[in-house]
Motif scaffolding. Structure first.
Motif, PDB file in Angstrom:
ATOM      1  N   ASN A  76       8.792 -17.088 -13.455  1.00  0.00           N
ATOM      2  CA  ASN A  76       9.320 -18.424 -13.187  1.00  0.00           C
ATOM      3  C   ASN A  76       9.165 -19.385 -14.359  1.00  0.00           C
ATOM      4  O   ASN A  76       9.606 -20.520 -14.269  1.00  0.00           O
ATOM      5  CB  ASN A  76       8.663 -19.019 -11.935  1.00  0.00           C
ATOM      6  CG  ASN A  76       9.425 -20.203 -11.382  1.00  0.00           C
ATOM      7  OD1 ASN A  76      10.644 -20.314 -11.571  1.00  0.00           O
ATOM      8  ND2 ASN A  76       8.727 -21.092 -10.707  1.00  0.00           N
ATOM      9  N   ASN A  91      17.721 -16.492  -8.545  1.00  0.00           N
ATOM     10  CA  ASN A  91      16.940 -16.832  -7.358  1.00  0.00           C
ATOM     11  C   ASN A  91      15.467 -16.524  -7.618  1.00  0.00           C
ATOM     12  O   ASN A  91      15.142 -15.645  -8.432  1.00  0.00           O
ATOM     13  CB  ASN A  91      17.421 -16.017  -6.145  1.00  0.00           C
ATOM     14  CG  ASN A  91      18.854 -16.322  -5.777  1.00  0.00           C
ATOM     15  OD1 ASN A  91      19.178 -17.433  -5.360  1.00  0.00           O
ATOM     16  ND2 ASN A  91      19.722 -15.344  -5.950  1.00  0.00           N
ATOM     17  N   LYS A 137      15.760 -29.624   2.402  1.00  0.00           N
ATOM     18  CA  LYS A 137      16.585 -29.774   1.211  1.00  0.00           C
ATOM     19  C   LYS A 137      15.696 -30.169   0.027  1.00  0.00           C
ATOM     20  O   LYS A 137      14.699 -30.857   0.196  1.00  0.00           O
ATOM     21  CB  LYS A 137      17.666 -30.828   1.434  1.00  0.00           C
ATOM     22  CG  LYS A 137      18.693 -30.452   2.498  1.00  0.00           C
ATOM     23  CD  LYS A 137      19.724 -31.557   2.661  1.00  0.00           C
ATOM     24  CE  LYS A 137      20.755 -31.193   3.722  1.00  0.00           C
ATOM     25  NZ  LYS A 137      21.757 -32.284   3.899  1.00  0.00           N
ATOM     26  N   ALA A 138      16.108 -29.739  -1.162  1.00  0.00           N
ATOM     27  CA  ALA A 138      15.313 -30.013  -2.359  1.00  0.00           C
ATOM     28  C   ALA A 138      15.066 -31.511  -2.546  1.00  0.00           C
ATOM     29  O   ALA A 138      13.969 -31.921  -2.941  1.00  0.00           O
ATOM     30  CB  ALA A 138      16.000 -29.426  -3.585  1.00  0.00           C
ATOM     31  N   GLU A 139      16.075 -32.332  -2.255  1.00  0.00           N
ATOM     32  CA  GLU A 139      15.912 -33.776  -2.463  1.00  0.00           C
ATOM     33  C   GLU A 139      14.901 -34.402  -1.503  1.00  0.00           C
ATOM     34  O   GLU A 139      14.427 -35.523  -1.734  1.00  0.00           O
ATOM     35  CB  GLU A 139      17.261 -34.495  -2.353  1.00  0.00           C
ATOM     36  CG  GLU A 139      18.002 -34.252  -1.059  1.00  0.00           C
ATOM     37  CD  GLU A 139      19.036 -33.140  -1.172  1.00  0.00           C
ATOM     38  OE1 GLU A 139      20.088 -33.260  -0.500  1.00  0.00           O
ATOM     39  OE2 GLU A 139      18.799 -32.163  -1.917  1.00  0.00           O
ATOM     40  N   PHE A 213      12.291 -22.610 -11.586  1.00  0.00           N
ATOM     41  CA  PHE A 213      12.411 -23.186 -10.242  1.00  0.00           C
ATOM     42  C   PHE A 213      11.197 -24.086 -10.016  1.00  0.00           C
ATOM     43  O   PHE A 213      10.068 -23.615  -9.903  1.00  0.00           O
ATOM     44  CB  PHE A 213      12.464 -22.092  -9.167  1.00  0.00           C
ATOM     45  CG  PHE A 213      13.579 -21.098  -9.380  1.00  0.00           C
ATOM     46  CD1 PHE A 213      14.885 -21.422  -9.049  1.00  0.00           C
ATOM     47  CD2 PHE A 213      13.324 -19.847  -9.932  1.00  0.00           C
ATOM     48  CE1 PHE A 213      15.922 -20.511  -9.247  1.00  0.00           C
ATOM     49  CE2 PHE A 213      14.341 -18.936 -10.135  1.00  0.00           C
ATOM     50  CZ  PHE A 213      15.650 -19.267  -9.799  1.00  0.00           C
ATOM     51  N   GLU A 216      10.263 -28.514  -5.861  1.00  0.00           N
ATOM     52  CA  GLU A 216      11.255 -28.909  -4.860  1.00  0.00           C
ATOM     53  C   GLU A 216      12.221 -27.764  -4.557  1.00  0.00           C
ATOM     54  O   GLU A 216      12.545 -27.501  -3.392  1.00  0.00           O
ATOM     55  CB  GLU A 216      12.045 -30.129  -5.348  1.00  0.00           C
ATOM     56  CG  GLU A 216      11.201 -31.389  -5.501  1.00  0.00           C
ATOM     57  CD  GLU A 216      10.506 -31.486  -6.843  1.00  0.00           C
ATOM     58  OE1 GLU A 216       9.827 -32.511  -7.073  1.00  0.00           O
ATOM     59  OE2 GLU A 216      10.607 -30.545  -7.651  1.00  0.00           O
ATOM     60  N   ALA A 217      12.687 -27.081  -5.605  1.00  0.00           N
ATOM     61  CA  ALA A 217      13.597 -25.948  -5.400  1.00  0.00           C
ATOM     62  C   ALA A 217      12.907 -24.829  -4.639  1.00  0.00           C
ATOM     63  O   ALA A 217      13.525 -24.160  -3.800  1.00  0.00           O
ATOM     64  CB  ALA A 217      14.101 -25.439  -6.750  1.00  0.00           C
ATOM     65  N   GLU A 220      12.611 -25.710  -0.932  1.00  0.00           N
ATOM     66  CA  GLU A 220      13.914 -25.515  -0.296  1.00  0.00           C
ATOM     67  C   GLU A 220      14.179 -24.029  -0.047  1.00  0.00           C
ATOM     68  O   GLU A 220      14.529 -23.624   1.072  1.00  0.00           O
ATOM     69  CB  GLU A 220      15.021 -26.099  -1.165  1.00  0.00           C
ATOM     70  CG  GLU A 220      16.422 -25.875  -0.577  1.00  0.00           C
ATOM     71  CD  GLU A 220      17.521 -26.459  -1.446  1.00  0.00           C
ATOM     72  OE1 GLU A 220      18.253 -27.337  -0.961  1.00  0.00           O
ATOM     73  OE2 GLU A 220      17.633 -26.038  -2.620  1.00  0.00           O
ATOM     74  N   TYR A 221      14.014 -23.217  -1.064  1.00  0.00           N
ATOM     75  CA  TYR A 221      14.350 -21.791  -0.963  1.00  0.00           C
ATOM     76  C   TYR A 221      13.478 -21.082   0.077  1.00  0.00           C
ATOM     77  O   TYR A 221      13.981 -20.379   0.959  1.00  0.00           O
ATOM     78  CB  TYR A 221      14.185 -21.128  -2.333  1.00  0.00           C
ATOM     79  CG  TYR A 221      14.681 -19.710  -2.391  1.00  0.00           C
ATOM     80  CD1 TYR A 221      16.036 -19.436  -2.557  1.00  0.00           C
ATOM     81  CD2 TYR A 221      13.802 -18.642  -2.287  1.00  0.00           C
ATOM     82  CE1 TYR A 221      16.510 -18.136  -2.623  1.00  0.00           C
ATOM     83  CE2 TYR A 221      14.255 -17.332  -2.346  1.00  0.00           C
ATOM     84  CZ  TYR A 221      15.607 -17.085  -2.513  1.00  0.00           C
ATOM     85  OH  TYR A 221      16.066 -15.784  -2.566  1.00  0.00           O
TER      86      TYR A 221
END
Length: 275
Positions: A76, A91, A137-139, A213, A216-217, A220-221
């Motif tokens: 990562n 991903n 959600k990431a946001e 990543f 936040e990402a 979300e994932y």
């Protein structure tokens, strides 16, 4: 704000860290993980007003000693991916670590004789979840992150590469120093240096914003696969400079101290003891 799990003769207790050697106990909570189960954990921690106590490095327990889930991310950091000869992923690569792998941030790491042949270092940033996150959600992800800590992810490369699954080289008992405390998300800024030292030699260095990543990402994932609960931990991956990628390979020896420091979060340091 910094929150720690501190050992005492009566057990452990959650505390608000005032200085690097003093803390205010948070009455009624055995550890930071227990505290995070309460919706208004931040208010409780801020209002703790007991008499401050002194502590030493060895008094610190893994900041969340028994998370329900520890989700690790492989490959990562961009510089680590390149040194391993791989392309940047589309991903995240996920695997799990069990709570049995965690130990105090300054505890000795005992390594059995059958797993010490290719022992490697991996300094990592850990994300600690503050409330249940499902399909986030990431946001919105920052609303679910309680804070951050340092992880010293000892890796048994000979076990890791026995199969295509990495888990078995990543989850040996009490081999992941975790702490020294949780720095709440409002008190931490990304972009500072993550560095790992083998003794006095700096073997890893990168800014934390070199992550492919980010937190936040990842929230979300992962939360679209299964929910993340309060106290769960995401271990975000390691930067370039691991011993196994060197030519020739370089590994941790008996008595070596591995120290991981992240600007704004403090450091952990574990002495390696071959059993």
């Amino acid at each position: 704000m910094r929150l720690a799990t501190i050992r005492s003769a009566e057990g452990t207790f959650a505390a608000r860290v005032e200085t690097d050697t003093t803390a205010t106990p948070i009455e009624g909570y055995a550890n930071v993980g227990d505290l995070l189960q309460i919706e208004n954990w931040r208010e409780i921690a801020e209002k703790a007003a007991g008499e401050a106590v002194e502590f030493g490095e060895k008094d610190l327990e893994a900041v969340v000693p028994a998370p329900k889930k520890i989700v690790c991310v492989g490959l990562n950091y961009a510089n680590h991916i390149k040194e391993m000869g791989r392309e940047l992923p589309e991903n995240p690569t996920l695997f799990v670590k069990y709570p049995d792998a965690l130990t105090g941030p300054f505890d000795d790491v005992l390594v059995p004789d059958y797993a010490n042949g290719k022992l490697d270092w991996e300094g990592e940033l850990a994300v600690i979840i503050g409330k249940r996150a499902r399909r986030v959600k990431a946001e919105d992800a920052q609303n679910y992150i309680a804070g951050y800590a340092v992880m010293n992810d000892y890796t048994m490369r000979d076990y890791q590469y026995r199969t295509l699954q990495w888990h078995q080289g990543k989850s040996f008992e009490k081999t992941s120093g975790f702490g020294p405390w949780m720095t709440t998300s409002d008190s931490f800024e990304f972009g500072g240096e993550l560095a790992t030292f083998l003794g006095e030699q700096k073997v890893q260095t990168t800014p934390t914003n070199d992550l492919v990543f980010g937190p936040e990402a990842l929230v979300e994932y992962i939360s679209h696969i299964y929910p993340l609960d309060a106290g769960d931990v995401i271990v975000t991956g390691t930067p370039g400079g691991v011993g196994h990628a060197r030519k020739p390979g370089m590994y941790i020896g008996d008595g070596d101290v591995v120290k991981v420091t992240i600007e704004g979060l403090g450091h952990v340091a574990n002495k390696t003891v071959f059993e």
